[in-house]
Design a protein around this motif. Structure first.
Motif, PDB file in Angstrom:
ATOM      1  N   THR A 153      -3.239  -1.086  -9.024  1.00 48.79           N
ATOM      2  CA  THR A 153      -1.929  -0.768  -9.484  1.00 48.79           C
ATOM      3  C   THR A 153      -1.217  -1.125  -9.816  1.00 48.79           C
ATOM      4  OG1 THR A 153      -0.921  -0.139  -7.562  1.00 48.79           O
ATOM      5  CG2 THR A 153      -2.097   1.530  -7.750  1.00 48.79           C
ATOM      6  N   GLY A 154      -0.944  -2.821  -9.593  1.00 49.10           N
ATOM      7  CA  GLY A 154      -0.507  -3.705 -10.358  1.00 49.10           C
ATOM      8  C   GLY A 154       0.695  -4.117  -9.347  1.00 49.10           C
ATOM      9  N   VAL A 155       1.152  -3.756  -8.314  1.00 47.21           N
ATOM     10  CA  VAL A 155       2.049  -3.548  -6.917  1.00 47.21           C
ATOM     11  C   VAL A 155       1.639  -4.805  -6.692  1.00 47.21           C
ATOM     12  CG1 VAL A 155       2.968  -2.903  -4.780  1.00 47.21           C
ATOM     13  CG2 VAL A 155       1.525  -0.958  -6.834  1.00 47.21           C
ATOM     14  N   LEU A 156       0.519  -5.724  -6.344  1.00 43.91           N
ATOM     15  CA  LEU A 156       0.590  -7.088  -5.547  1.00 43.91           C
ATOM     16  C   LEU A 156      -0.191  -7.623  -6.491  1.00 43.91           C
ATOM     17  CD1 LEU A 156      -0.884  -6.262  -2.172  1.00 43.91           C
ATOM     18  CD2 LEU A 156       1.647  -7.344  -2.930  1.00 43.91           C
TER      19      LEU A 156
ATOM     20  N   GLN B 290      -9.165   8.230  -1.373  1.00 41.19           N
ATOM     21  CA  GLN B 290      -7.796   8.915  -2.482  1.00 41.19           C
ATOM     22  C   GLN B 290      -6.803   7.596  -2.335  1.00 41.19           C
ATOM     23  OE1 GLN B 290      -7.057  13.165  -1.733  1.00 41.19           O
ATOM     24  NE2 GLN B 290      -9.017  13.759  -2.012  1.00 41.19           N
ATOM     25  N   LEU B 291      -7.088   7.024  -1.513  1.00 41.62           N
ATOM     26  CA  LEU B 291      -6.270   6.060  -1.676  1.00 41.62           C
ATOM     27  C   LEU B 291      -5.986   5.091  -2.660  1.00 41.62           C
ATOM     28  CD1 LEU B 291      -5.618   5.430   2.248  1.00 41.62           C
ATOM     29  CD2 LEU B 291      -4.575   6.489   0.540  1.00 41.62           C
TER      30      LEU B 291
ATOM     31  N   MET C 297     -17.203   1.929  -2.023  1.00 35.24           N
ATOM     32  CA  MET C 297     -17.846   0.704  -2.625  1.00 35.24           C
ATOM     33  C   MET C 297     -17.065   0.681  -3.858  1.00 35.24           C
ATOM     34  SD  MET C 297     -19.571  -0.935  -0.684  1.00 35.24           S
ATOM     35  CE  MET C 297     -20.085  -1.727  -1.410  1.00 35.24           C
ATOM     36  N   GLU C 298     -16.899   1.613  -4.896  1.00 33.15           N
ATOM     37  CA  GLU C 298     -16.457   1.518  -5.726  1.00 33.15           C
ATOM     38  C   GLU C 298     -15.524   0.900  -6.490  1.00 33.15           C
ATOM     39  OE1 GLU C 298     -15.878   1.487 -10.235  1.00 33.15           O
ATOM     40  OE2 GLU C 298     -17.678   2.465  -9.015  1.00 33.15           O
ATOM     41  N   ARG C 299     -13.859   1.234  -5.292  1.00 29.20           N
ATOM     42  CA  ARG C 299     -13.355   0.495  -5.655  1.00 29.20           C
ATOM     43  C   ARG C 299     -13.211  -0.735  -4.453  1.00 29.20           C
ATOM     44  NH1 ARG C 299      -7.963   1.127  -2.147  1.00 29.20           N
ATOM     45  NH2 ARG C 299      -7.064  -0.675  -1.207  1.00 29.20           N
TER      46      ARG C 299
ATOM     47  N   SER D 168       0.948  -1.388   0.301  1.00 30.71           N
ATOM     48  CA  SER D 168       0.344  -0.178  -0.392  1.00 30.71           C
ATOM     49  C   SER D 168       0.738   1.013  -0.558  1.00 30.71           C
ATOM     50  CB  SER D 168      -0.432  -0.059   1.261  1.00 30.71           C
ATOM     51  OG  SER D 168      -2.023  -1.385   0.869  1.00 30.71           O
ATOM     52  N   ILE D 169       2.138   0.972   1.096  1.00 30.53           N
ATOM     53  CA  ILE D 169       2.840   2.250   0.559  1.00 30.53           C
ATOM     54  C   ILE D 169       3.529   2.370  -0.697  1.00 30.53           C
ATOM     55  CG2 ILE D 169       5.410   3.461   1.323  1.00 30.53           C
ATOM     56  CD1 ILE D 169       2.616   3.139   3.853  1.00 30.53           C
ATOM     57  N   VAL D 170       3.651   1.237  -1.612  1.00 32.28           N
ATOM     58  CA  VAL D 170       4.119   1.772  -2.392  1.00 32.28           C
ATOM     59  C   VAL D 170       3.219   2.268  -3.683  1.00 32.28           C
ATOM     60  CG1 VAL D 170       4.921  -0.068  -4.778  1.00 32.28           C
ATOM     61  CG2 VAL D 170       5.789  -0.542  -2.443  1.00 32.28           C
TER      62      VAL D 170
END
Length: 574
Positions: free
Chosen positions: A194-197, A187-188, A235-237, A52-54
């Motif tokens: 995002t493809g990090v995980l 906003q997170l 809810m959208e996320r 999440s930080i990445v």
């Protein structure tokens, strides 16, 4: 602080990386590793916090570009990695502009040692630490330049921006300890979207964060000293992540929300969405029993899922000391709703709580198992820094170390010797009942023995010692078939008296037939059995009274095959 001296070989190995990184601000791309060490290799231990930080760093610098590009990268070391020199070497290979560390109870020591090495060998690189061990105040202050307390999704990118914009770290004039504000969940960025995980790298499973914070303030929990409110992800996320999981064919998801059913209507809405978007995925939820009702239980029953419920103790006076409560009658009524609907659920118990005793712990086991949970997870109390219980430990007489894993060593009511006895009992119970998938037949076999569950498992610990059978420290290190063999061996020893001998064949049939069904369902495995009773008889309610069953059921040797079927496990003769 843990001091580690870098070996001559390590210094030699690091020289090229240090030389390349002497003027990191001239690089076209600033590399920022965000590193951690998970507790184990499993979806449950997926490095969600670091990921999440990445995602937050990369999205922040993309939305508000700096003079030079920044690329944060997740570096998740294997759980077995305990060599600080190797960790330092790998982190320095990318000539980082800064390094972030995600610290937990299980990895704080080795990551602090790696940071000590990096500070000596590459002192120009800012080292930033966050995670529960930092928020709690337990982290090693001298190992890192900056400590970020609380949620770092917004504060870490902001800190990096200030560090990289300054000519020198000292000129930035930043506080060493940064207290983060609650991040704006709207906003997170999602580490999945995002493809990090990639869930495929974690046994095709995922940790799914739906909320941060908890409405309850249990004295032993980190959440009790965090934000006093619950923040929910939009809810959208949630919808987009569900679609992502379905597309990736993720097999199981552990829902990261300490009280999933805190808001009933939202909980039902998400369960409905799961049925629409990811009906073939198995979900694990954490719930409070007192917040269950018929509507919510019906919604759970329509999914492939399990609920984990924190019982902790069956004694109101014990729970009161840790800011919890229980009405045993009401609790049992709520759990009955789950049993009636066929929902899979398990309980958590803690031994060593203030005010509890060994006898009280055994009573909690008896109460818990009287409600037919599918599993029982039992833990020794950890007196975690940063919790109210840690602050009250002297007043309550809790003796515990100040270093991880902070396990209680004694209390005024629970001696060290009794805690060791409880630990043996807890391991035996988890092995036989939970790992052994015993819920379907446990009470049927317990009744003829005329003893309580805790007495039964006390006998089991004595049996293990006498037979020199060692329970694996990691429960997943043994297969269900291996556990089943030990179950049959123990039950055979318990049913060896003249009074019980006539029920032994039925008892072992129940263990092996139910075990075969569980493996067909959970593992897709086919099992061939030789039984003394017909499967239809063994699966009937009459086995709840084993003595009655053995008096009336027809005994006949049969060969049976249990296998996965289109609509669930099925059996065939022959």
């Amino acid at each position: 602080m843990y001091k580690v001296v870098a070996s001559t070989k390590l210094k030699k190995d690091l020289k090229p990386a240090i030389k390349r990184g002497l003027d990191i601000r001239k690089q076209a791309m600033h590399i920022v590793p965000v590193c951690t060490i998970p507790a184990e290799v499993s979806p449950q231990a997926l490095p969600l916090g670091a990921a999440s930080i990445v995602a937050a760093i990369n999205c922040s610098f993309q939305s508000q570009p700096a003079q030079q590009e920044v690329s944060a990268r997740l570096v998740s070391f294997p759980p077995t990695e305990n060599r600080p020199e190797a960790i330092a070497r790998q982190l320095l290979e990318s000539t980082p502009a800064a390094i972030c560390f995600s610290l937990f109870v299980w990895n704080r020591r080795v990551l602090a040692q790696a940071a000590d090495i990096i500070r000596r060998e590459a002192p120009e690189i800012p080292l930033i630490a966050g995670g529960p061990e930092v928020t709690s105040g337990a982290a090693d202050k001298d190992s890192f330049h900056y400590l970020v307390c609380g949620e770092g999704d917004e504060s870490v990118p902001e800190l990096l921006r200030q560090l990289l914009d300054s000519q020198d770290r000292e000129d930035a004039n930043l506080p060493r300890k940064i207290y983060s504000r609650r991040a704006n969940q709207e906003q997170l960025p999602s580490p999945y979207l995002t493809g990090v995980l990639d869930p495929a790298q974690y046994q095709n499973g995922a940790l799914w964060e739906l909320a941060r914070g908890c409405p309850f303030k249990c004295a032993y929990c980190y959440e009790s000293k965090g934000e006093k409110t619950v923040a929910y992800f939009p809810m959208e996320r949630i919808r987009q992540e569900l679609e992502f999981f379905a597309k990736k064919k993720v097999s199981q998801i552990f829902v990261l929300d300490p009280t999933y059913n805190a808001q009933k209507q939202r909980a039902v809405e998400i369960l409905t969405l799961i049925r629409q978007k990811a009906p073939h995925t198995f979900f694990h939820f954490e719930c409070r029993a007192e917040l269950l009702d018929s509507e919510l239980v019906r919604a759970f029953s329509k999914l492939a899922c399990s609920l984990q419920i924190g019982l902790q103790s069956a004694h109101p006076e014990v729970l009161k000391l840790v800011a919890r409560s229980i009405n045993r009658k009401e609790f049992a009524q709520k759990i009955a709703l789950l049993n009636q609907a066929g929902v899979v659920f398990g309980f958590d118990l803690i031994y060593g709580l203030p005010g509890d005793t060994l006898a009280g712990f055994k009573e909690s086991i008896d109460y818990a198992l009287s409600l037919y949970p599918n599993s029982l997870e039992i833990f020794r109390l950890s007196v975690l820094p940063g919790t109210p219980l840690f602050d009250q430990r002297q007043e309550l007489g809790l003796v515990s170390p100040t270093e991880p894993p902070y396990l209680v060593e004694s209390t005024p009511q629970f001696s060290a010797a009794h805690l060791d006895t409880a630990e043996e009992l807890a391991r035996a119970t988890s092995y036989f009942y939970s790992r052994g998938r015993a819920v379907g037949w446990f009470h049927s076999l317990l009744k003829p023995l005329s003893c309580s569950p805790s007495a039964f498992f006390t006998r089991f610990t004595q049996f293990l010692a006498a037979e020199h059978i060692a329970i694996p420290a990691i429960q997943d290190a043994c297969s269900h078939k291996e556990v089943e063999a030990v179950q049959v061996q123990f039950i055979t020893s318990q049913y060896s008296t003249p009074k019980l001998k006539g029920m032994l064949a039925a008892a072992t049939d129940l263990i092996r037939l139910n075990g075969a069904f569980s493996r067909a369902y959970a593992d897709g495995e086919t099992t061939r059995l030789q039984l003394s009773y017909h499967p239809e008889d063994l699966l009937s309610p009459y086995t709840q009274d084993l003595a009655y069953f053995c008096r009336h059921a027809q005994k006949k040797s049969l060969h049976v095959r249990v296998q996965p079927g289109k609509h669930g496990p099925e059996w065939r003769l022959g």
